[in-house]
Motif scaffolding. Structure first.
Motif, PDB file in Angstrom:
ATOM      1  N   LEU A 202      39.199  -2.881  41.265  1.00 44.71           N
ATOM      2  CA  LEU A 202      40.046  -2.294  40.222  1.00 44.71           C
ATOM      3  C   LEU A 202      41.463  -2.866  40.213  1.00 44.71           C
ATOM      4  O   LEU A 202      41.919  -3.368  39.174  1.00 44.71           O
ATOM      5  CB  LEU A 202      40.103  -0.784  40.414  1.00 44.71           C
ATOM      6  N   PRO A 203      42.182  -2.808  41.351  1.00 45.48           N
ATOM      7  CA  PRO A 203      43.546  -3.361  41.302  1.00 45.48           C
ATOM      8  C   PRO A 203      43.560  -4.859  41.024  1.00 45.48           C
ATOM      9  O   PRO A 203      44.493  -5.362  40.390  1.00 45.48           O
ATOM     10  CB  PRO A 203      44.119  -3.054  42.687  1.00 45.48           C
ATOM     11  N   ALA A 204      42.512  -5.565  41.464  1.00 48.23           N
ATOM     12  CA  ALA A 204      42.481  -7.014  41.217  1.00 48.23           C
ATOM     13  C   ALA A 204      42.317  -7.288  39.721  1.00 48.23           C
ATOM     14  O   ALA A 204      43.014  -8.140  39.149  1.00 48.23           O
ATOM     15  CB  ALA A 204      41.352  -7.657  42.019  1.00 48.23           C
ATOM     16  N   LEU A 205      41.424  -6.540  39.076  1.00 53.35           N
ATOM     17  CA  LEU A 205      41.226  -6.727  37.632  1.00 53.35           C
ATOM     18  C   LEU A 205      42.482  -6.325  36.860  1.00 53.35           C
ATOM     19  O   LEU A 205      42.916  -7.013  35.938  1.00 53.35           O
ATOM     20  CB  LEU A 205      40.039  -5.895  37.147  1.00 53.35           C
ATOM     21  N   LEU A 206      43.037  -5.198  37.267  1.00 54.96           N
ATOM     22  CA  LEU A 206      44.226  -4.686  36.590  1.00 54.96           C
ATOM     23  C   LEU A 206      45.352  -5.719  36.610  1.00 54.96           C
ATOM     24  O   LEU A 206      46.047  -5.932  35.611  1.00 54.96           O
ATOM     25  CB  LEU A 206      44.666  -3.409  37.306  1.00 54.96           C
ATOM     26  N   ALA A 207      45.503  -6.397  37.734  1.00 51.90           N
ATOM     27  CA  ALA A 207      46.576  -7.388  37.871  1.00 51.90           C
ATOM     28  C   ALA A 207      46.266  -8.670  37.095  1.00 51.90           C
ATOM     29  O   ALA A 207      47.119  -9.552  36.999  1.00 51.90           O
ATOM     30  CB  ALA A 207      46.795  -7.708  39.350  1.00 51.90           C
ATOM     31  N   GLY A 208      45.033  -8.786  36.577  1.00 53.07           N
ATOM     32  CA  GLY A 208      44.698  -9.949  35.764  1.00 53.07           C
ATOM     33  C   GLY A 208      43.866 -11.006  36.475  1.00 53.07           C
ATOM     34  O   GLY A 208      43.718 -12.125  35.977  1.00 53.07           O
ATOM     35  N   ASN A 209      43.337 -10.664  37.633  1.00 52.15           N
ATOM     36  CA  ASN A 209      42.428 -11.592  38.315  1.00 52.15           C
ATOM     37  C   ASN A 209      41.024 -11.463  37.733  1.00 52.15           C
ATOM     38  O   ASN A 209      40.650 -10.414  37.206  1.00 52.15           O
ATOM     39  CB  ASN A 209      42.324 -11.250  39.804  1.00 52.15           C
ATOM     40  N   ALA A 210      40.238 -12.518  37.878  1.00 54.54           N
ATOM     41  CA  ALA A 210      38.790 -12.389  37.684  1.00 54.54           C
ATOM     42  C   ALA A 210      38.210 -12.106  39.067  1.00 54.54           C
ATOM     43  O   ALA A 210      38.783 -12.513  40.079  1.00 54.54           O
ATOM     44  CB  ALA A 210      38.214 -13.664  37.115  1.00 54.54           C
ATOM     45  N   VAL A 211      37.096 -11.384  39.097  1.00 49.87           N
ATOM     46  CA  VAL A 211      36.569 -10.927  40.393  1.00 49.87           C
ATOM     47  C   VAL A 211      35.102 -11.322  40.560  1.00 49.87           C
ATOM     48  O   VAL A 211      34.291 -11.153  39.650  1.00 49.87           O
ATOM     49  CB  VAL A 211      36.709  -9.385  40.502  1.00 49.87           C
ATOM     50  N   LEU A 212      34.824 -11.839  41.761  1.00 54.71           N
ATOM     51  CA  LEU A 212      33.432 -12.055  42.163  1.00 54.71           C
ATOM     52  C   LEU A 212      33.154 -11.003  43.223  1.00 54.71           C
ATOM     53  O   LEU A 212      33.871 -10.950  44.224  1.00 54.71           O
ATOM     54  CB  LEU A 212      33.275 -13.434  42.807  1.00 54.71           C
TER      55      LEU A 212
ATOM     56  N   LYS B  60      41.835 -16.002  30.007  1.00 57.71           N
ATOM     57  CA  LYS B  60      41.859 -15.088  28.858  1.00 57.71           C
ATOM     58  C   LYS B  60      42.115 -13.647  29.339  1.00 57.71           C
ATOM     59  O   LYS B  60      42.906 -12.911  28.749  1.00 57.71           O
ATOM     60  CB  LYS B  60      40.526 -15.183  28.117  1.00 57.71           C
ATOM     61  N   TRP B  61      41.442 -13.282  30.409  1.00 54.22           N
ATOM     62  CA  TRP B  61      41.623 -11.922  30.950  1.00 54.22           C
ATOM     63  C   TRP B  61      43.074 -11.739  31.426  1.00 54.22           C
ATOM     64  O   TRP B  61      43.703 -10.715  31.170  1.00 54.22           O
ATOM     65  CB  TRP B  61      40.625 -11.703  32.093  1.00 54.22           C
ATOM     66  N   ALA B  62      43.608 -12.771  32.088  1.00 58.17           N
ATOM     67  CA  ALA B  62      44.976 -12.689  32.619  1.00 58.17           C
ATOM     68  C   ALA B  62      46.001 -12.610  31.486  1.00 58.17           C
ATOM     69  O   ALA B  62      47.069 -12.013  31.646  1.00 58.17           O
ATOM     70  CB  ALA B  62      45.261 -13.898  33.507  1.00 58.17           C
ATOM     71  N   ALA B  63      45.675 -13.235  30.341  1.00 56.45           N
ATOM     72  CA  ALA B  63      46.637 -13.276  29.238  1.00 56.45           C
ATOM     73  C   ALA B  63      46.616 -12.002  28.392  1.00 56.45           C
ATOM     74  O   ALA B  63      47.483 -11.811  27.532  1.00 56.45           O
ATOM     75  CB  ALA B  63      46.338 -14.498  28.358  1.00 56.45           C
ATOM     76  N   GLN B  64      45.639 -11.143  28.615  1.00 57.88           N
ATOM     77  CA  GLN B  64      45.609  -9.882  27.846  1.00 57.88           C
ATOM     78  C   GLN B  64      46.823  -9.052  28.235  1.00 57.88           C
ATOM     79  O   GLN B  64      47.241  -9.059  29.406  1.00 57.88           O
ATOM     80  CB  GLN B  64      44.358  -9.074  28.205  1.00 57.88           C
ATOM     81  N   PRO B  65      47.377  -8.297  27.280  1.00 54.73           N
ATOM     82  CA  PRO B  65      48.478  -7.406  27.658  1.00 54.73           C
ATOM     83  C   PRO B  65      47.984  -6.385  28.691  1.00 54.73           C
ATOM     84  O   PRO B  65      46.815  -6.000  28.657  1.00 54.73           O
ATOM     85  CB  PRO B  65      48.844  -6.703  26.353  1.00 54.73           C
ATOM     86  N   ILE B  66      48.866  -5.971  29.562  1.00 53.90           N
ATOM     87  CA  ILE B  66      48.475  -5.021  30.606  1.00 53.90           C
ATOM     88  C   ILE B  66      47.874  -3.747  29.980  1.00 53.90           C
ATOM     89  O   ILE B  66      46.932  -3.163  30.523  1.00 53.90           O
ATOM     90  CB  ILE B  66      49.665  -4.705  31.562  1.00 53.90           C
ATOM     91  N   ALA B  67      48.421  -3.364  28.816  1.00 53.50           N
ATOM     92  CA  ALA B  67      47.908  -2.141  28.166  1.00 53.50           C
ATOM     93  C   ALA B  67      46.417  -2.287  27.854  1.00 53.50           C
ATOM     94  O   ALA B  67      45.644  -1.322  27.943  1.00 53.50           O
ATOM     95  CB  ALA B  67      48.693  -1.872  26.890  1.00 53.50           C
ATOM     96  N   TYR B  68      46.019  -3.491  27.503  1.00 57.84           N
ATOM     97  CA  TYR B  68      44.608  -3.733  27.186  1.00 57.84           C
ATOM     98  C   TYR B  68      43.746  -3.557  28.441  1.00 57.84           C
ATOM     99  O   TYR B  68      42.688  -2.921  28.417  1.00 57.84           O
ATOM    100  CB  TYR B  68      44.445  -5.147  26.623  1.00 57.84           C
ATOM    101  N   ARG B  69      44.234  -4.112  29.547  1.00 59.27           N
ATOM    102  CA  ARG B  69      43.437  -4.009  30.778  1.00 59.27           C
ATOM    103  C   ARG B  69      43.393  -2.551  31.269  1.00 59.27           C
ATOM    104  O   ARG B  69      42.364  -2.077  31.736  1.00 59.27           O
ATOM    105  CB  ARG B  69      43.991  -4.945  31.860  1.00 59.27           C
ATOM    106  N   ILE B  70      44.527  -1.852  31.109  1.00 63.60           N
ATOM    107  CA  ILE B  70      44.532  -0.432  31.515  1.00 63.60           C
ATOM    108  C   ILE B  70      43.513   0.355  30.680  1.00 63.60           C
ATOM    109  O   ILE B  70      42.720   1.129  31.203  1.00 63.60           O
ATOM    110  CB  ILE B  70      45.945   0.180  31.381  1.00 63.60           C
ATOM    111  N   GLU B  71      43.544   0.094  29.372  1.00 60.10           N
ATOM    112  CA  GLU B  71      42.646   0.833  28.480  1.00 60.10           C
ATOM    113  C   GLU B  71      41.181   0.562  28.848  1.00 60.10           C
ATOM    114  O   GLU B  71      40.359   1.479  28.910  1.00 60.10           O
ATOM    115  CB  GLU B  71      42.929   0.363  27.048  1.00 60.10           C
TER     116      GLU B  71
END
Ligand code: NAD
Length: 477
Positions: free
Chosen positions: A142-152, A37-48
């Protein structure tokens, strides 16, 4: 049984945090479920969302700085610098994402379009060190989330409280609870994360020893991404300059900022013999003035304690080892407060040592090597398996050119300290300081993989050669 963890303030010994090690299987499963779900969000959403994180950190700036200062022992002003780096990282990551892993359209045949786009790896584990407990892991998260990864995120077992706060701030900013997960624990939890089949990659900052162990573990898992940001045994070369006082200041900043607990700290001062006595006297004079005290003390300290008593013991033993093997102390390493890991900055001339240990002594300990020729200085600078940062102080433009060309390091500076690199540039080392996956601005590169697609809305194709003619007589009436 779940292991119990604690963290104590190095400067006072007071218990700061208590908690339990994370459940790796459960945390991986949660992140794995949240990831699509996180990966499928538009990049604009993750940036915001990540821009909101800056606002949340800003609202909590003092509290975070105070916690970093208390948990690491670094002075409050130094901790504030770290918090500021956490905030500026968002803009840097957004710019790097679009520049390094953005979309590109290429020309293709038959009116098709050919595109290059990037996809996230999946669930990434970030393993953090204790010395920059917010800034370094944040530089991966930050860059991992931005690119659409989930992070542990597994913070260092020495700084669990800062790790916990960082993840809380992500959640407060709106990053979904399961897209970034906190996994507390020590090396065992780190090993469980690196071994987990559903973890798509490890973004590691820590010692070369640990990085090499993880690299070995990954030898049979080429599908996983591994970014290793490791330590250094960094040289600072002092050559002809009339600015001895400024040179001494740069040397002190390089060697003793944050008690020498920077991966880019200068551990080895390589100095022209004819300058050495005057320069070393100047460096010692300044080192004698450095205030070593509690992070919140007044007058403001330059540095605090090292992280814990075993680390302080290890450093004093290293100093004694150098001394008893030919090193000549210029400024002794002293435990200034009984029972607590406060160390005075130490300087030792190791020129006469037959074999100088090529290890990272992660603390306020500067070794001096005198050399006669500039070529010897470069050879001595390269006399290490590490290769993170190197500075030349003084010298001519031609000598700097020679230094830049021949010294082996990922950060090469002139008349600037070995530390304090900007996150707006790539950052990483060679040798056993890294695995050629520089972070900071280039972190975007290992947070996503490129996918090339040839695309057209309607199927359109023809085979121009190698076909038999159509037999018209055989065609129907
Ligand atoms: P460390 O190697 O002891 O630990 C780093 C992390 O790895 C911790 O979270 C730890 O729990 C985990 N870990 C330890 N053993 C593990 C294993 N076998 N498998 C998986 N995970 C394991 O490092 P540290 O002492 O916390 O940090 C200081 C080191 O970090 C220094 O060497 C310093 O130079 C380096 N450092 C490098 C950079 C850089 O960007 N190059 C930046 C900051 C610090």
């Amino acid at each position: 049984m779940v292991a119990s963890l604690t963290s104590h303030e190095p400067a006072t010994g007071v218990l700061l945090w208590q908690g339990e090690a994370g459940d790796v299987d459960m945390e991986v499963a949660r992140a794995r479920t949240a990831w699509p779900k996180w990966a499928a969000q538009p990049i604009a959403y993750r940036i915001e969302t990540l821009r909101r994180f800056v606002n949340v950190v800003r609202r909590n700036e003092e509290a975070l700085a105070d916690l970093i200062a208390r948990e690491t022992g670094k002075p409050l002003w130094d901790a504030r610098v770290e918090v500021s780096a956490v905030m500026t990282k968002v803009d840097v990551s957004v710019a790097a994402y679009s520049e390094r892993t953005g979309q590109r359209r290429l020309e293709a045949n038959l009116g098709a379009r050919q595109s290059v786009r990037h996809k996230p790896h999946g669930v990434m584990a970030v393993l953090g060190p204790y010395n920059l407990p917010a800034q370094m892991p944040n530089g991966h998260i930050l860059p991992a989330l931005l690119a659409g990864n989930a992070v542990l995120f597994k913070p260092s077992e020495k700084t669990p409280a800062v790790g916990e706060m960082l993840v809380k701030l992500y959640h407060e900013a709106g990053v979904p609870q399961d897209a970034v997960r906190l996994v507390q624990g020590g090396p065992d939890v780190g090993k469980a994360l690196t071994a987990h089949p559903d973890v798509g990659g490890i973004l590691f900052t820590g010692s070369a020893q640990t990085g090499i162990a993880i690299n070995r573990q990954f030898a049979a898992q080429p599908s996983k991404i591994l970014a290793l940001e490791m330590g250094g045994n960094n040289p600072i070369v002092l050559w002809d300059t009339p600015e001895i006082s400024a040179a001494a200041t740069i040397i002190i900043q390089s060697a003793f900022l944050s008690g020498g607990q920077h991966c880019t700290a200068a551990s080895r001062l390589i100095v022209k013999d004819s300058l050495a006595d005057r320069a070393i006297a100047e460096v010692k004079k300044l080192a004698d003035r450095l205030i070593v005290d509690h992070p919140h003390a007044s007058p403001t300290p330059y540095m605090g304690p090292v992280i814990d008593n075993p680390t302080a013991d290890g450093l004093t033993e290293s100093f004694l080892y150098l001394m008893s093997n030919g090193g000549r102390p210029i400024k002794h390493m002293v435990r200034t407060q009984p029972g607590l890991p406060f160390l005075s900055p130490a300087i030792i001339d190791v020129t006469a040592m037959k074999e100088r240990p090529d290890v990272e002594l992660f603390g306020p300990l500067l070794q001096v090597v005198r050399v006669a020729e500039f070529g010897d200085a470069i050879a001595e600078a390269n006399n290490s398996r590490y290769g993170l940062s190197a500075s030349l102080i003084g010298g001519t433009p031609e000598q700097y050119n020679q230094f830049w060309s021949n010294v082996r390091a990922g950060v090469v500076n002139w008349n600037r300290p070995t530390n304090g690199a900007t996150s707006a540039a790539p950052f990483g080392g060679v040798g056993i300081s890294g695995n050629h996956r520089p972070s900071a601005y280039y972190a975007a590169d290992y947070c996503a993989y490129p996918v090339v697609s040839a695309e057209i809305e309607t199927p359109r194709a023809s085979i121009g050669v190698g076909l038999k003619d159509i037999d018209v007589t055989a065609m129907g009436d």
